[in-house]
Design a protein around this motif. Structure first.
Motif, short mmCIF file in Angstrom:
data_model
loop_
_atom_site.label_atom_id
_atom_site.label_comp_id
_atom_site.label_asym_id
_atom_site.label_seq_id
_atom_site.Cartn_x
_atom_site.Cartn_y
_atom_site.Cartn_z
N ALA A 43 7.18 12.11 -16.26
CA ALA A 43 7.02 12.72 -14.94
C ALA A 43 5.66 13.40 -14.82
N GLY A 44 5.23 14.08 -15.87
CA GLY A 44 3.91 14.72 -15.85
C GLY A 44 2.79 13.70 -15.72
N LEU A 45 2.93 12.58 -16.41
CA LEU A 45 1.93 11.52 -16.32
C LEU A 45 1.87 10.94 -14.91
N LEU A 46 3.04 10.70 -14.31
CA LEU A 46 3.07 10.17 -12.94
C LEU A 46 2.46 11.15 -11.94
N ILE A 47 2.72 12.43 -12.12
CA ILE A 47 2.13 13.44 -11.22
C ILE A 47 0.61 13.42 -11.35
N ALA A 48 0.12 13.34 -12.57
CA ALA A 48 -1.33 13.31 -12.78
C ALA A 48 -1.95 12.07 -12.14
N ILE A 49 -1.27 10.93 -12.25
CA ILE A 49 -1.79 9.69 -11.66
C ILE A 49 -1.78 9.78 -10.14
N LEU A 50 -0.70 10.29 -9.57
CA LEU A 50 -0.59 10.36 -8.11
C LEU A 50 -1.54 11.38 -7.49
N LYS A 51 -1.98 12.36 -8.27
CA LYS A 51 -2.93 13.35 -7.75
C LYS A 51 -4.37 12.86 -7.82
N SER A 52 -4.63 11.73 -8.46
CA SER A 52 -6.00 11.26 -8.60
C SER A 52 -6.54 10.79 -7.25
N ASP A 53 -7.86 10.85 -7.11
CA ASP A 53 -8.51 10.49 -5.84
C ASP A 53 -8.33 9.01 -5.52
N MET A 54 -8.34 8.15 -6.53
CA MET A 54 -8.21 6.72 -6.29
C MET A 54 -6.84 6.39 -5.69
N VAL A 55 -5.79 6.94 -6.26
CA VAL A 55 -4.45 6.68 -5.75
C VAL A 55 -4.28 7.29 -4.37
N ARG A 56 -4.83 8.47 -4.17
CA ARG A 56 -4.75 9.11 -2.86
C ARG A 56 -5.44 8.24 -1.79
N GLY A 57 -6.59 7.66 -2.13
CA GLY A 57 -7.29 6.77 -1.20
C GLY A 57 -6.49 5.51 -0.90
N LEU A 58 -5.86 4.93 -1.93
CA LEU A 58 -5.02 3.75 -1.71
C LEU A 58 -3.84 4.07 -0.79
N LEU A 59 -3.19 5.20 -1.02
CA LEU A 59 -2.06 5.58 -0.17
C LEU A 59 -2.50 5.85 1.26
N GLU A 60 -3.65 6.49 1.44
CA GLU A 60 -4.17 6.73 2.79
C GLU A 60 -4.46 5.41 3.49
N GLY A 61 -5.02 4.45 2.75
CA GLY A 61 -5.29 3.14 3.33
C GLY A 61 -4.02 2.42 3.76
N ILE A 62 -2.98 2.49 2.95
CA ILE A 62 -1.70 1.86 3.29
C ILE A 62 -1.10 2.51 4.52
N ILE A 63 -1.12 3.83 4.57
CA ILE A 63 -0.54 4.56 5.71
C ILE A 63 -1.34 4.27 6.98
N THR A 64 -2.67 4.27 6.87
CA THR A 64 -3.52 4.02 8.04
C THR A 64 -3.29 2.62 8.57
N SER A 65 -3.22 1.64 7.69
CA SER A 65 -3.00 0.26 8.16
C SER A 65 -1.59 0.10 8.76
N ALA A 66 -0.62 0.79 8.21
CA ALA A 66 0.73 0.71 8.76
C ALA A 66 0.80 1.35 10.14
N LEU A 67 0.09 2.46 10.34
CA LEU A 67 0.12 3.13 11.64
C LEU A 67 -0.73 2.39 12.68
N SER A 68 -1.75 1.66 12.25
CA SER A 68 -2.59 0.94 13.20
C SER A 68 -1.87 -0.28 13.77
N VAL A 69 -0.87 -0.79 13.05
CA VAL A 69 -0.10 -1.93 13.55
C VAL A 69 0.78 -1.51 14.71
N VAL A 70 1.28 -0.31 14.67
CA VAL A 70 2.18 0.20 15.71
C VAL A 70 1.37 0.55 16.89
#
Length: 70
Positions: A43-70
């Motif tokens: 769990a600690g490893l997953l939290i560290a990975i999810l807090k990284s800037d790269m993963v945060r950018g990927l998640l923002e891209g997924i959310i932005t593309s999902a919202l732009s379709v609607v």
């Protein structure tokens, strides 16, 4: 065997409710402790990975593309 003995699990011939004596006493507790420590480490490893800037950018891209379709 009386009804009370069957309900409480005592007085039977089965060994499922028997305590373990000898060198293996407490093994289940130790195994649960090791599994819990492993789960907390994962769990600690997953939290560290999810807090990284790269993963945060990927998640923002997924959310932005999902919202732009609607």
């Amino acid at each position: 065997m009386s009804r009370m003995n069957r309900a409480s699990g005592t007085g039977g011939t089965g060994g499922a409710d028997r305590a373990v004596d000898g060198p293996e006493a407490g093994m289940a507790t130790a195994e649960y402790a090791v599994a819990t420590i492993g789960a907390v480490g994962l769990a600690g490893l997953l939290i560290a990975i999810l807090k990284s800037d790269m993963v945060r950018g990927l998640l923002e891209g997924i959310i932005t593309s999902a919202l732009s379709v609607v």
